[in-house]
Design an enzyme around this catalytic site. Structure first.
Site, PDB file in Angstrom:
ATOM      1  N   ASP A   1       9.349   2.519   1.577  1.00  0.00           N
ATOM      2  CA  ASP A   1       8.207   3.256   2.101  1.00  0.00           C
ATOM      3  C   ASP A   1       8.130   2.940   3.596  1.00  0.00           C
ATOM      4  O   ASP A   1       7.652   1.888   3.990  1.00  0.00           O
ATOM      5  CB  ASP A   1       6.934   2.804   1.361  1.00  0.00           C
TER       6      ASP A   1
ATOM      7  N   PHE B   1       0.857  -1.185   0.000  1.00  0.00           N
ATOM      8  CA  PHE B   1       0.000   0.000   0.000  1.00  0.00           C
ATOM      9  C   PHE B   1       0.892   1.233   0.000  1.00  0.00           C
ATOM     10  O   PHE B   1       1.748   1.389   0.871  1.00  0.00           O
ATOM     11  CB  PHE B   1      -0.929   0.034   1.216  1.00  0.00           C
TER      12      PHE B   1
ATOM     13  N   LYS C   1       2.780   9.703   8.624  1.00  0.00           N
ATOM     14  CA  LYS C   1       2.098   9.198   9.830  1.00  0.00           C
ATOM     15  C   LYS C   1       2.609   9.796  11.153  1.00  0.00           C
ATOM     16  O   LYS C   1       2.230  10.895  11.489  1.00  0.00           O
ATOM     17  CB  LYS C   1       2.122   7.676   9.830  1.00  0.00           C
TER      18      LYS C   1
END
Ligand SMILES: *Cc1c(COP(=O)(O)O)cnc(C)c1O
Length: 369
Positions: free
Chosen positions: A222, A137, A251
């Site tokens: 990532d 993702f 995040k």
């Protein structure tokens, strides 16, 4: 009481219809949150891996309030101090040389993919393809939808931008087979978080690093979910004995305030004037909170706490697995932990967790301040 569920149903797009739980949260402190009726919950969601210091942490709130009073936003036409402090702090605590700030994870990934394309044009005869993994993702822009290795994300939005090749995860041969003279980079998660905490073989990342070095292509990790102490080290790559060329962060980086970042080695920091930019990215508010959050995480070694608490959590979950045959596996690293069930009971478990209020939690009234 206002019927917020009805208002949502009437005015909001239906994007979160299936994920939203029937709870209206109004307050948080530490690991606790309260709904509008004052009912307490122990928060295991953490804002989808964002609230890394908990809710209303004085370091986060203090930096936010102080900076809001001074300067919320200017533009990248000027130097601002928090942006440069955070950039310096990230570089001094990683293997990277340069930083670019964005507003979200997808935006950081999109920037990293653009950086790989610039690198390909300048150093690899125009190579532009980025190899990514099935089950990954990477965000929800059109390009990152293509990068995301999940068919269900692709079909509603075809045609997608070209140049992203999704291959089997945890399979070095699949990456080798997909590598051509058009390949500019390989982009991976250290652990596939969103699709169920899929942990690859211990030497997978090392082998990918070796392959990228051999071929002269970039390795992008990532680390939007595995960075910022989550796995028990400040950045996840530090646990695997490799140095990627680029990582992306978001995040938890600013403890709850929207931010994203690209960190890159000097050798591939090929952006020059006008190649990339943004209005909000790197603004003083987000960066001041990011700086305070990261400084605290580094100085207090919060990553070690994530390792310790993660081990405790997994230990207790293993014990639960002994008693509950419906649990087939407990897996994770640091505080990125998954419990897998034999049948599709996830939603039921979630709903009963929402119902349950242990006495130790019930005795926590919602703080008024
Ligand atoms: C959440 C996430 C993203 C996307 O970040 P957004 O801020 O939601 O755009 C990308 N990659 C990984 C691994 C993530 O966990």
């Amino acid at each position: 009481m206002t019927d917020w569920f009805e208002i949502e149903k009437t005015y909001y797009m239906r994007t979160f219809e299936k994920v939203r739980l029937p709870v209206v949260l109004v307050k948080g402190k530490g690991a606790m949150v309260w709904d509008e009726k004052g009912k307490p919950y122990l928060d295991f969601v953490g804002g989808w891996a964002v609230n890394c210091l908990g809710h209303a942490h004085p370091v986060v709130v203090g930096a936010l309030v102080a900076q809001a009073k001074k300067l919320i936003h200017t533009s990248n036409q000027f130097y601002t101090i928090p942006q440069l402090q955070l950039a310096e702090l990230l570089v001094k605590n990683s293997c990277f040389n340069r930083v670019f700030f964005a507003n979200s994870g997808l935006e950081a990934n999109e920037g990293a993919a653009k950086l790989a394309r610039r690198y390909g044009k300048l150093k690899l005869n125009g190579a532009y393809e980025v190899i990514t993994a099935l089950g990954s993702f990477h965000g929800r822009s059109l390009a990152m939808t293509a990068a995301t290795g999940q068919e269900s994300f692709h079909t509603p939005y075809t045609p997608l931008p070209e140049g992203f090749i999704n291959v089997k995860y945890n399979d070095i041969e699949a990456i080798k087979a997909a590598t051509t003279e058009k390949t500019a980079a390989v982009m991976l998660e250290l652990i596939e978080a969103e699709t169920g905490v899929n942990i690859p073989a211990e030497d997978y990342i090392k082998k990918v690093r070796q392959w990228c070095t051999e071929k002269g292509i970039l390795l992008i990790l990532d680390e939007i979910q595995t960075g910022i102490g989550r796995l028990g080290s400040l950045f996840g790559y530090q646990l695997y004995g490799v140095e990627p060329d680029i990582i992306t962060l978001a995040k938890g980086l600013a403890g709850g305030v929207p931010i994203g970042a690209i960190l890159a080695k000097e050798s591939c920091s090929v952006f020059v004037a006008g190649d990339h930019g943004g209005t909000f990215g790197g603004n003083p508010l987000a960066c001041a909170v990011g700086y305070a959050t990261m400084k605290y995480i580094i100085e207090k070694n919060i990553a070690a706490a994530a390792d310790r608490i993660g081990r405790y959590l997994m230990d207790r979950l293993y014990q639960l697995k002994q008693k509950q045959p419906i649990i087939t596996e407990v897996r994770g690293r640091g505080l990125l932990v998954a419990v897998e069930f034999r049948t599709e009971v996830g939603q039921e478990v979630l709903m009963s967790c929402l119902e349950m209020v242990y006495s130790s939690i019930r005795s926590n009234p919602m703080p008024s301040a």
